[in-house]
Design a protein around this motif. Sequence first.
Motif, PDB file in Angstrom:
ATOM      1  N   SER B  84       0.839  -1.204   0.000  1.00 20.49           N
ATOM      2  CA  SER B  84       0.000   0.000   0.000  1.00 20.49           C
ATOM      3  C   SER B  84       0.878   1.260   0.000  1.00 20.49           C
ATOM      4  O   SER B  84       2.059   1.222   0.376  1.00 20.49           O
ATOM      5  CB  SER B  84      -0.892  -0.005   1.243  1.00 20.49           C
ATOM      6  OG  SER B  84      -0.089  -0.084   2.400  1.00 20.49           O
ATOM      7  N   ASN B  85       0.261   2.350  -0.442  1.00 19.07           N
ATOM      8  CA  ASN B  85       0.916   3.672  -0.425  1.00 19.07           C
ATOM      9  C   ASN B  85       2.332   3.649  -0.996  1.00 19.07           C
ATOM     10  O   ASN B  85       3.266   4.168  -0.395  1.00 19.07           O
ATOM     11  CB  ASN B  85       0.936   4.216   1.017  1.00 19.07           C
ATOM     12  CG  ASN B  85      -0.461   4.284   1.606  1.00 19.07           C
ATOM     13  OD1 ASN B  85      -1.358   4.833   0.964  1.00 19.07           O
ATOM     14  ND2 ASN B  85      -0.672   3.654   2.755  1.00 19.07           N
ATOM     15  N   SER B  86       2.473   3.025  -2.162  1.00 19.67           N
ATOM     16  CA  SER B  86       3.809   3.009  -2.783  1.00 19.67           C
ATOM     17  C   SER B  86       3.678   3.116  -4.305  1.00 19.67           C
ATOM     18  O   SER B  86       2.588   3.000  -4.839  1.00 19.67           O
ATOM     19  CB  SER B  86       4.563   1.748  -2.397  1.00 19.67           C
ATOM     20  OG  SER B  86       3.784   0.605  -2.623  1.00 19.67           O
ATOM     21  N   LYS B  87       4.841   3.375  -4.935  1.00 22.31           N
ATOM     22  CA  LYS B  87       4.863   3.528  -6.393  1.00 22.31           C
ATOM     23  C   LYS B  87       5.538   2.317  -7.021  1.00 22.31           C
ATOM     24  O   LYS B  87       6.391   1.687  -6.397  1.00 22.31           O
ATOM     25  CB  LYS B  87       5.629   4.803  -6.765  1.00 22.31           C
ATOM     26  CG  LYS B  87       4.928   6.098  -6.328  1.00 22.31           C
ATOM     27  CD  LYS B  87       5.561   7.308  -6.981  1.00 22.31           C
ATOM     28  CE  LYS B  87       4.921   8.599  -6.518  1.00 22.31           C
ATOM     29  NZ  LYS B  87       3.457   8.643  -6.757  1.00 22.31           N
ATOM     30  N   PHE B  88       5.148   2.011  -8.251  1.00 24.18           N
ATOM     31  CA  PHE B  88       5.846   0.954  -8.988  1.00 24.18           C
ATOM     32  C   PHE B  88       5.873   1.324 -10.471  1.00 24.18           C
ATOM     33  O   PHE B  88       5.007   2.081 -10.940  1.00 24.18           O
ATOM     34  CB  PHE B  88       5.201  -0.419  -8.752  1.00 24.18           C
ATOM     35  CG  PHE B  88       3.787  -0.588  -9.219  1.00 24.18           C
ATOM     36  CD1 PHE B  88       2.719  -0.006  -8.536  1.00 24.18           C
ATOM     37  CD2 PHE B  88       3.498  -1.354 -10.343  1.00 24.18           C
ATOM     38  CE1 PHE B  88       1.407  -0.183  -8.945  1.00 24.18           C
ATOM     39  CE2 PHE B  88       2.193  -1.545 -10.767  1.00 24.18           C
ATOM     40  CZ  PHE B  88       1.141  -0.958 -10.062  1.00 24.18           C
ATOM     41  N   GLN B  89       6.923   0.859 -11.147  1.00 20.77           N
ATOM     42  CA  GLN B  89       7.076   1.154 -12.567  1.00 20.77           C
ATOM     43  C   GLN B  89       6.832  -0.092 -13.413  1.00 20.77           C
ATOM     44  O   GLN B  89       7.123  -1.211 -12.956  1.00 20.77           O
ATOM     45  CB  GLN B  89       8.505   1.665 -12.877  1.00 20.77           C
ATOM     46  CG  GLN B  89       8.733   3.128 -12.563  1.00 20.77           C
ATOM     47  CD  GLN B  89       9.119   3.368 -11.120  1.00 20.77           C
ATOM     48  OE1 GLN B  89       9.831   2.559 -10.522  1.00 20.77           O
ATOM     49  NE2 GLN B  89       8.600   4.427 -10.530  1.00 20.77           N
ATOM     50  N   LEU B  90       6.300   0.131 -14.587  1.00 16.28           N
ATOM     51  CA  LEU B  90       6.049  -0.960 -15.530  1.00 16.28           C
ATOM     52  C   LEU B  90       6.606  -0.590 -16.894  1.00 16.28           C
ATOM     53  O   LEU B  90       6.454   0.549 -17.335  1.00 16.28           O
ATOM     54  CB  LEU B  90       4.538  -1.210 -15.689  1.00 16.28           C
ATOM     55  CG  LEU B  90       3.756  -1.687 -14.485  1.00 16.28           C
ATOM     56  CD1 LEU B  90       2.272  -1.805 -14.839  1.00 16.28           C
ATOM     57  CD2 LEU B  90       4.262  -3.029 -14.005  1.00 16.28           C
ATOM     58  N   VAL B  91       7.233  -1.580 -17.532  1.00 18.90           N
ATOM     59  CA  VAL B  91       7.539  -1.474 -18.960  1.00 18.90           C
ATOM     60  C   VAL B  91       6.708  -2.572 -19.623  1.00 18.90           C
ATOM     61  O   VAL B  91       6.998  -3.768 -19.467  1.00 18.90           O
ATOM     62  CB  VAL B  91       9.049  -1.677 -19.238  1.00 18.90           C
ATOM     63  CG1 VAL B  91       9.294  -1.701 -20.756  1.00 18.90           C
ATOM     64  CG2 VAL B  91       9.870  -0.566 -18.585  1.00 18.90           C
ATOM     65  N   VAL B  92       5.641  -2.147 -20.289  1.00 16.04           N
ATOM     66  CA  VAL B  92       4.716  -3.095 -20.916  1.00 16.04           C
ATOM     67  C   VAL B  92       5.184  -3.332 -22.350  1.00 16.04           C
ATOM     68  O   VAL B  92       5.282  -2.383 -23.131  1.00 16.04           O
ATOM     69  CB  VAL B  92       3.274  -2.562 -20.892  1.00 16.04           C
ATOM     70  CG1 VAL B  92       2.324  -3.511 -21.628  1.00 16.04           C
ATOM     71  CG2 VAL B  92       2.815  -2.353 -19.448  1.00 16.04           C
ATOM     72  N   LYS B  93       5.520  -4.592 -22.659  1.00 13.69           N
ATOM     73  CA  LYS B  93       6.140  -4.900 -23.947  1.00 13.69           C
ATOM     74  C   LYS B  93       5.109  -5.376 -24.974  1.00 13.69           C
ATOM     75  O   LYS B  93       5.304  -5.263 -26.172  1.00 13.69           O
ATOM     76  CB  LYS B  93       7.238  -5.942 -23.740  1.00 13.69           C
ATOM     77  CG  LYS B  93       8.370  -5.394 -22.866  1.00 13.69           C
ATOM     78  CD  LYS B  93       9.514  -6.357 -22.741  1.00 13.69           C
ATOM     79  CE  LYS B  93       9.545  -7.044 -21.416  1.00 13.69           C
ATOM     80  NZ  LYS B  93      10.701  -7.921 -21.210  1.00 13.69           N
ATOM     81  N   GLU B  94       4.022  -5.953 -24.460  1.00 15.13           N
ATOM     82  CA  GLU B  94       2.932  -6.432 -25.330  1.00 15.13           C
ATOM     83  C   GLU B  94       1.628  -6.010 -24.680  1.00 15.13           C
ATOM     84  O   GLU B  94       1.568  -5.877 -23.455  1.00 15.13           O
ATOM     85  CB  GLU B  94       2.891  -7.958 -25.369  1.00 15.13           C
ATOM     86  CG  GLU B  94       3.769  -8.671 -26.315  1.00 15.13           C
ATOM     87  CD  GLU B  94       3.711 -10.191 -26.020  1.00 15.13           C
ATOM     88  OE1 GLU B  94       2.629 -10.667 -25.605  1.00 15.13           O
ATOM     89  OE2 GLU B  94       4.753 -10.834 -26.147  1.00 15.13           O
ATOM     90  N   ILE B  95       0.550  -5.875 -25.494  1.00 13.97           N
ATOM     91  CA  ILE B  95      -0.744  -5.549 -24.890  1.00 13.97           C
ATOM     92  C   ILE B  95      -1.020  -6.565 -23.781  1.00 13.97           C
ATOM     93  O   ILE B  95      -0.874  -7.775 -23.954  1.00 13.97           O
ATOM     94  CB  ILE B  95      -1.880  -5.551 -25.943  1.00 13.97           C
ATOM     95  CG1 ILE B  95      -3.214  -5.385 -25.233  1.00 13.97           C
ATOM     96  CG2 ILE B  95      -1.882  -6.772 -26.832  1.00 13.97           C
ATOM     97  CD1 ILE B  95      -4.321  -4.957 -26.151  1.00 13.97           C
ATOM     98  N   THR B  96      -1.381  -6.028 -22.625  1.00 14.99           N
ATOM     99  CA  THR B  96      -1.484  -6.844 -21.420  1.00 14.99           C
ATOM    100  C   THR B  96      -2.877  -6.743 -20.806  1.00 14.99           C
ATOM    101  O   THR B  96      -3.405  -5.638 -20.625  1.00 14.99           O
ATOM    102  CB  THR B  96      -0.391  -6.391 -20.423  1.00 14.99           C
ATOM    103  OG1 THR B  96       0.893  -6.755 -20.961  1.00 14.99           O
ATOM    104  CG2 THR B  96      -0.555  -7.046 -19.061  1.00 14.99           C
ATOM    105  N   ASP B  97      -3.450  -7.888 -20.557  1.00 19.98           N
ATOM    106  CA  ASP B  97      -4.769  -8.023 -19.941  1.00 19.98           C
ATOM    107  C   ASP B  97      -4.527  -8.381 -18.481  1.00 19.98           C
ATOM    108  O   ASP B  97      -3.772  -9.316 -18.191  1.00 19.98           O
ATOM    109  CB  ASP B  97      -5.527  -9.151 -20.662  1.00 19.98           C
ATOM    110  CG  ASP B  97      -6.954  -9.346 -20.164  1.00 19.98           C
ATOM    111  OD1 ASP B  97      -7.430  -8.543 -19.337  1.00 19.98           O
ATOM    112  OD2 ASP B  97      -7.590 -10.330 -20.623  1.00 19.98           O
ATOM    113  N   TYR B  98      -5.087  -7.598 -17.548  1.00 18.33           N
ATOM    114  CA  TYR B  98      -4.753  -7.847 -16.138  1.00 18.33           C
ATOM    115  C   TYR B  98      -5.995  -7.820 -15.255  1.00 18.33           C
ATOM    116  O   TYR B  98      -7.037  -7.261 -15.622  1.00 18.33           O
ATOM    117  CB  TYR B  98      -3.727  -6.830 -15.629  1.00 18.33           C
ATOM    118  CG  TYR B  98      -4.240  -5.425 -15.473  1.00 18.33           C
ATOM    119  CD1 TYR B  98      -4.116  -4.486 -16.491  1.00 18.33           C
ATOM    120  CD2 TYR B  98      -4.868  -5.006 -14.300  1.00 18.33           C
ATOM    121  CE1 TYR B  98      -4.601  -3.185 -16.357  1.00 18.33           C
ATOM    122  CE2 TYR B  98      -5.359  -3.724 -14.141  1.00 18.33           C
ATOM    123  CZ  TYR B  98      -5.223  -2.822 -15.185  1.00 18.33           C
ATOM    124  OH  TYR B  98      -5.709  -1.544 -15.051  1.00 18.33           O
TER     125      TYR B  98
END
Lengths: 105, 105
Positions: B84-98
């Motif tokens: 909770s209360n934190s940041k995260f980074q993503l590098v999305v390489k392909e269309i992603t269903d989540y």
Amino acid sequence: MEKFNDVTVVKKANIYFDGKVTSRTILFENGDKITLGIMMPGNYEFGTEEKEIMEILAGNLDVKLPNNDGWISILAGDSFEVPSNSKFQLVVKEITDYCCSYIKK
Amino acid sequence: MEKFNDVTVVKKANIYFDGKVTSRTILFENGDKITLGIMMPGNYEFGTEEKEIMEILAGNLDVKLPNNDGWISILAGDSFEVPSNSKFQLVVKEITDYCCSYIKK
């Protein structure tokens, strides 16, 4: 905030046109089906099986309906109907949030 | 085909990063909440309020979690947790269903 209660949601997304159009399938207890979807800007042609009612929740597009030569401008709050077993074209000008209802005979 | 039964779906989409990330909010009878979403390829930073569990249904991305220097490769079927209360980074390489689950304390 408009909601659909007591429904079933299919977990996996429906993904079309390399992700430029995606949706989630929602099933109602009475057997009705809708999809809630997003269309990114672009030109698309869709085909229907059942009659469809497309309700635009947000966005801006033009639609060319079957047996129609002209394009109709569609904005948020507008809806349009597409007969069963027919094709229709869309020019999506802004990211568009939609609700598609599938109408059984 | 995995489904969620007896849920409430918020009609309007959640739209982020000019539509490159969109989701639908699903509410359960016990008060739990998830979002079912799509991420187009790109680099994103998100912030959490509650703890989140991200389940990847389809796609390919790298994630950098808080208090972590390295990137973790994530594929379909994988999940990752964000405090909770934190940041995260993503590098999305392909269309992603989540599917994102929000975990109350």
